[in-house]
Scaffold this motif. Sequence first.
Motif, PDB file in Angstrom:
ATOM      1  N   ALA A  16       0.835  -1.208   0.000  1.00 33.41           N
ATOM      2  CA  ALA A  16       0.000   0.000   0.000  1.00 33.41           C
ATOM      3  C   ALA A  16       0.868   1.255   0.000  1.00 33.41           C
ATOM      4  CB  ALA A  16      -0.937  -0.012   1.197  1.00 33.41           C
ATOM      5  N   GLU A  17       1.966   1.228   0.763  1.00 39.59           N
ATOM      6  CA  GLU A  17       2.880   2.373   0.775  1.00 39.59           C
ATOM      7  C   GLU A  17       3.567   2.538  -0.582  1.00 39.59           C
ATOM      8  OE1 GLU A  17       5.565   1.763   3.986  1.00 39.59           O
ATOM      9  OE2 GLU A  17       4.007   1.816   5.530  1.00 39.59           O
ATOM     10  N   MET A  18       3.869   1.438  -1.234  1.00 40.25           N
ATOM     11  CA  MET A  18       4.485   1.500  -2.563  1.00 40.25           C
ATOM     12  C   MET A  18       3.516   2.087  -3.583  1.00 40.25           C
ATOM     13  SD  MET A  18       6.488  -2.174  -2.454  1.00 40.25           S
ATOM     14  CE  MET A  18       7.381  -2.014  -4.002  1.00 40.25           C
ATOM     15  N   VAL A  19       2.244   1.738  -3.472  1.00 41.97           N
ATOM     16  CA  VAL A  19       1.235   2.308  -4.363  1.00 41.97           C
ATOM     17  C   VAL A  19       1.167   3.821  -4.182  1.00 41.97           C
ATOM     18  CG1 VAL A  19      -1.248   2.412  -4.849  1.00 41.97           C
ATOM     19  CG2 VAL A  19      -0.139   0.195  -4.522  1.00 41.97           C
ATOM     20  N   ARG A  20       1.206   4.262  -2.945  1.00 40.95           N
ATOM     21  CA  ARG A  20       1.171   5.707  -2.694  1.00 40.95           C
ATOM     22  C   ARG A  20       2.437   6.384  -3.218  1.00 40.95           C
ATOM     23  NH1 ARG A  20      -1.602   3.844   2.001  1.00 40.95           N
ATOM     24  NH2 ARG A  20       0.325   3.622   3.206  1.00 40.95           N
ATOM     25  N   ALA A  21       3.577   5.719  -3.044  1.00 42.28           N
ATOM     26  CA  ALA A  21       4.835   6.298  -3.533  1.00 42.28           C
ATOM     27  C   ALA A  21       4.854   6.378  -5.059  1.00 42.28           C
ATOM     28  CB  ALA A  21       6.017   5.463  -3.036  1.00 42.28           C
ATOM     29  N   ALA A  22       4.254   5.399  -5.719  1.00 44.02           N
ATOM     30  CA  ALA A  22       4.206   5.404  -7.187  1.00 44.02           C
ATOM     31  C   ALA A  22       3.360   6.550  -7.710  1.00 44.02           C
ATOM     32  CB  ALA A  22       3.668   4.076  -7.697  1.00 44.02           C
ATOM     33  N   ASP A  23       2.295   6.873  -7.002  1.00 42.07           N
ATOM     34  CA  ASP A  23       1.454   8.029  -7.323  1.00 42.07           C
ATOM     35  C   ASP A  23       1.022   8.049  -8.788  1.00 42.07           C
ATOM     36  OD1 ASP A  23       0.066  10.369  -6.720  1.00 42.07           O
ATOM     37  OD2 ASP A  23       1.782  11.662  -7.182  1.00 42.07           O
ATOM     38  N   GLY A  24       0.699   6.868  -9.325  1.00 40.59           N
ATOM     39  CA  GLY A  24       0.199   6.782 -10.688  1.00 40.59           C
ATOM     40  C   GLY A  24       1.260   6.810 -11.769  1.00 40.59           C
ATOM     41  N   ARG A  25       2.535   6.975 -11.401  1.00 42.36           N
ATOM     42  CA  ARG A  25       3.590   7.037 -12.409  1.00 42.36           C
ATOM     43  C   ARG A  25       3.905   5.667 -12.993  1.00 42.36           C
ATOM     44  NH1 ARG A  25       8.151   9.799  -9.026  1.00 42.36           N
ATOM     45  NH2 ARG A  25       7.143   8.481  -7.452  1.00 42.36           N
ATOM     46  N   LEU A  26       3.694   4.640 -12.214  1.00 44.93           N
ATOM     47  CA  LEU A  26       3.819   3.262 -12.676  1.00 44.93           C
ATOM     48  C   LEU A  26       2.830   2.432 -11.881  1.00 44.93           C
ATOM     49  CD1 LEU A  26       5.494   1.918 -10.148  1.00 44.93           C
ATOM     50  CD2 LEU A  26       7.488   2.618 -11.426  1.00 44.93           C
ATOM     51  N   ALA A  27       2.593   1.210 -12.343  1.00 42.32           N
ATOM     52  CA  ALA A  27       1.616   0.333 -11.693  1.00 42.32           C
ATOM     53  C   ALA A  27       2.329  -0.630 -10.759  1.00 42.32           C
ATOM     54  CB  ALA A  27       0.829  -0.453 -12.738  1.00 42.32           C
ATOM     55  N   ILE A  28       1.817  -0.772  -9.565  1.00 39.68           N
ATOM     56  CA  ILE A  28       2.313  -1.761  -8.617  1.00 39.68           C
ATOM     57  C   ILE A  28       1.452  -3.013  -8.755  1.00 39.68           C
ATOM     58  CG2 ILE A  28       2.758  -2.304  -6.209  1.00 39.68           C
ATOM     59  CD1 ILE A  28       4.529  -0.054  -7.301  1.00 39.68           C
ATOM     60  N   ILE A  29       2.107  -4.144  -9.012  1.00 37.78           N
ATOM     61  CA  ILE A  29       1.427  -5.434  -9.155  1.00 37.78           C
ATOM     62  C   ILE A  29       1.708  -6.255  -7.911  1.00 37.78           C
ATOM     63  CG2 ILE A  29       1.159  -7.490 -10.594  1.00 37.78           C
ATOM     64  CD1 ILE A  29       2.631  -5.925 -12.831  1.00 37.78           C
ATOM     65  N   ALA A  30       0.669  -6.696  -7.220  1.00 36.21           N
ATOM     66  CA  ALA A  30       0.839  -7.520  -6.022  1.00 36.21           C
ATOM     67  C   ALA A  30       0.941  -8.983  -6.425  1.00 36.21           C
ATOM     68  CB  ALA A  30      -0.322  -7.317  -5.060  1.00 36.21           C
ATOM     69  N   GLY A  31       2.014  -9.649  -5.992  1.00 33.87           N
ATOM     70  CA  GLY A  31       2.196 -11.046  -6.336  1.00 33.87           C
ATOM     71  C   GLY A  31       2.862 -11.829  -5.235  1.00 33.87           C
ATOM     72  N   SER A  32       2.673 -13.133  -5.258  1.00 27.28           N
ATOM     73  CA  SER A  32       3.182 -14.140  -4.328  1.00 27.28           C
ATOM     74  C   SER A  32       2.078 -14.559  -3.360  1.00 27.28           C
ATOM     75  CB  SER A  32       4.409 -13.670  -3.530  1.00 27.28           C
ATOM     76  OG  SER A  32       4.920 -14.747  -2.756  1.00 27.28           O
ATOM     77  N   GLY A  33       1.647 -15.788  -3.536  1.00 29.86           N
ATOM     78  CA  GLY A  33       0.618 -16.340  -2.660  1.00 29.86           C
ATOM     79  C   GLY A  33      -0.774 -15.799  -2.901  1.00 29.86           C
ATOM     80  N   VAL A  34      -1.012 -15.212  -4.069  1.00 31.68           N
ATOM     81  CA  VAL A  34      -2.325 -14.635  -4.372  1.00 31.68           C
ATOM     82  C   VAL A  34      -3.277 -15.749  -4.821  1.00 31.68           C
ATOM     83  CG1 VAL A  34      -3.591 -13.023  -5.833  1.00 31.68           C
ATOM     84  CG2 VAL A  34      -1.300 -12.434  -4.989  1.00 31.68           C
ATOM     85  N   SER A  35      -4.451 -15.789  -4.206  1.00 32.81           N
ATOM     86  CA  SER A  35      -5.437 -16.815  -4.516  1.00 32.81           C
ATOM     87  C   SER A  35      -6.839 -16.228  -4.468  1.00 32.81           C
ATOM     88  CB  SER A  35      -5.348 -17.970  -3.502  1.00 32.81           C
ATOM     89  OG  SER A  35      -5.801 -17.543  -2.220  1.00 32.81           O
ATOM     90  N   ALA A  36      -7.813 -17.018  -4.885  1.00 31.23           N
ATOM     91  CA  ALA A  36      -9.205 -16.562  -4.824  1.00 31.23           C
ATOM     92  C   ALA A  36      -9.630 -16.268  -3.394  1.00 31.23           C
ATOM     93  CB  ALA A  36     -10.119 -17.611  -5.449  1.00 31.23           C
ATOM     94  N   ASP A  37      -9.009 -16.933  -2.422  1.00 30.94           N
ATOM     95  CA  ASP A  37      -9.389 -16.757  -1.022  1.00 30.94           C
ATOM     96  C   ASP A  37      -8.919 -15.424  -0.446  1.00 30.94           C
ATOM     97  OD1 ASP A  37     -10.608 -19.258  -0.946  1.00 30.94           O
ATOM     98  OD2 ASP A  37      -8.769 -20.273  -0.292  1.00 30.94           O
ATOM     99  N   ASN A  38      -7.830 -14.864  -0.981  1.00 32.17           N
ATOM    100  CA  ASN A  38      -7.304 -13.648  -0.359  1.00 32.17           C
ATOM    101  C   ASN A  38      -7.243 -12.437  -1.280  1.00 32.17           C
ATOM    102  OD1 ASN A  38      -4.984 -13.993  -1.994  1.00 32.17           O
ATOM    103  ND2 ASN A  38      -3.788 -14.928  -0.348  1.00 32.17           N
ATOM    104  N   VAL A  39      -7.558 -12.622  -2.583  1.00 33.18           N
ATOM    105  CA  VAL A  39      -7.337 -11.524  -3.521  1.00 33.18           C
ATOM    106  C   VAL A  39      -8.220 -10.312  -3.222  1.00 33.18           C
ATOM    107  CG1 VAL A  39      -8.977 -12.328  -5.299  1.00 33.18           C
ATOM    108  CG2 VAL A  39      -6.976 -10.976  -5.962  1.00 33.18           C
ATOM    109  N   GLY A  40      -9.441 -10.545  -2.772  1.00 34.13           N
ATOM    110  CA  GLY A  40     -10.314  -9.422  -2.446  1.00 34.13           C
ATOM    111  C   GLY A  40      -9.756  -8.585  -1.302  1.00 34.13           C
ATOM    112  N   ARG A  41      -9.319  -9.256  -0.239  1.00 39.10           N
ATOM    113  CA  ARG A  41      -8.720  -8.545   0.896  1.00 39.10           C
ATOM    114  C   ARG A  41      -7.457  -7.814   0.468  1.00 39.10           C
ATOM    115  NH1 ARG A  41      -9.563 -13.604   3.140  1.00 39.10           N
ATOM    116  NH2 ARG A  41      -7.315 -14.030   3.248  1.00 39.10           N
ATOM    117  N   LEU A  42      -6.672  -8.452  -0.389  1.00 34.10           N
ATOM    118  CA  LEU A  42      -5.411  -7.859  -0.824  1.00 34.10           C
ATOM    119  C   LEU A  42      -5.643  -6.576  -1.618  1.00 34.10           C
ATOM    120  CD1 LEU A  42      -2.331  -8.235  -0.928  1.00 34.10           C
ATOM    121  CD2 LEU A  42      -2.665  -9.566  -3.018  1.00 34.10           C
TER     122      LEU A  42
END
Length: 248
Positions: free
Chosen positions: A170-196
Amino acid sequence: MVIPPSRTRQTLLEICVDDAEGVAAVAAAGGDRIELCGALALGGLTPSAALVARAVGSGVPVHAMVRPRDGDFRYDASDIALATDEIGRLVAQGVAGVVVGAMADEHRLDLDILARWRDVAKDVAIILHRAIDLVDDPVAAVEAVAALGYDHILTSGGAPTAEEGATVIAEMVRAADGRLAIIAGSGVSADNVGRLIAATGVNAVHASASARSPWGDSRIEAMGFAGGPRRRTDPARISALRQAIERN
């Protein structure tokens, strides 16, 4: 049953694959983008030319891994030259982007090499992979990567999984400020993607959506080859991720 993909969506779903079966599964089950690798069991290497051609022909946008060898990301001159050549060849084959990473030491990105690769890949998107999770301060590193003109960063927020690293992401997303896209990865599944997604504000997630193959051959390991059961891309898991994202 695999649910046909919806084309009205806000959060992009990227699936990493390393074989033709995986490419077909992403195309059929609703992945928005392929991260194409060779040898995911080794963390992902540069894919073969034939596999790249198959993936580009699928109609799904392809971001291809550029990693000339396994092991760490501290590259010598021969590694750098090979990776640079691989970037040019992948761009010529029609990939939408290339995925790279290089470290100056155990705690710092090699910004000089990353800048050189940005120049070589000038006609396509360029993505910094999870090498950023090895640096001392991934949030501060976002500024340097954005200044190089990178388009995306794939990260778990410096933690083993994206869910564990959600606060940093979340801090990285704020630091990017729309200049680039932050992609969240590692251990992402249907069970946790909504929370993530809710916790981080990312507009793209990355997953393998794979299941362990039920078979293996002990003779392969006995002869000195990499062995054991492989992981195979599961269309049902892609579909479940797609549905979970659209419910978010």
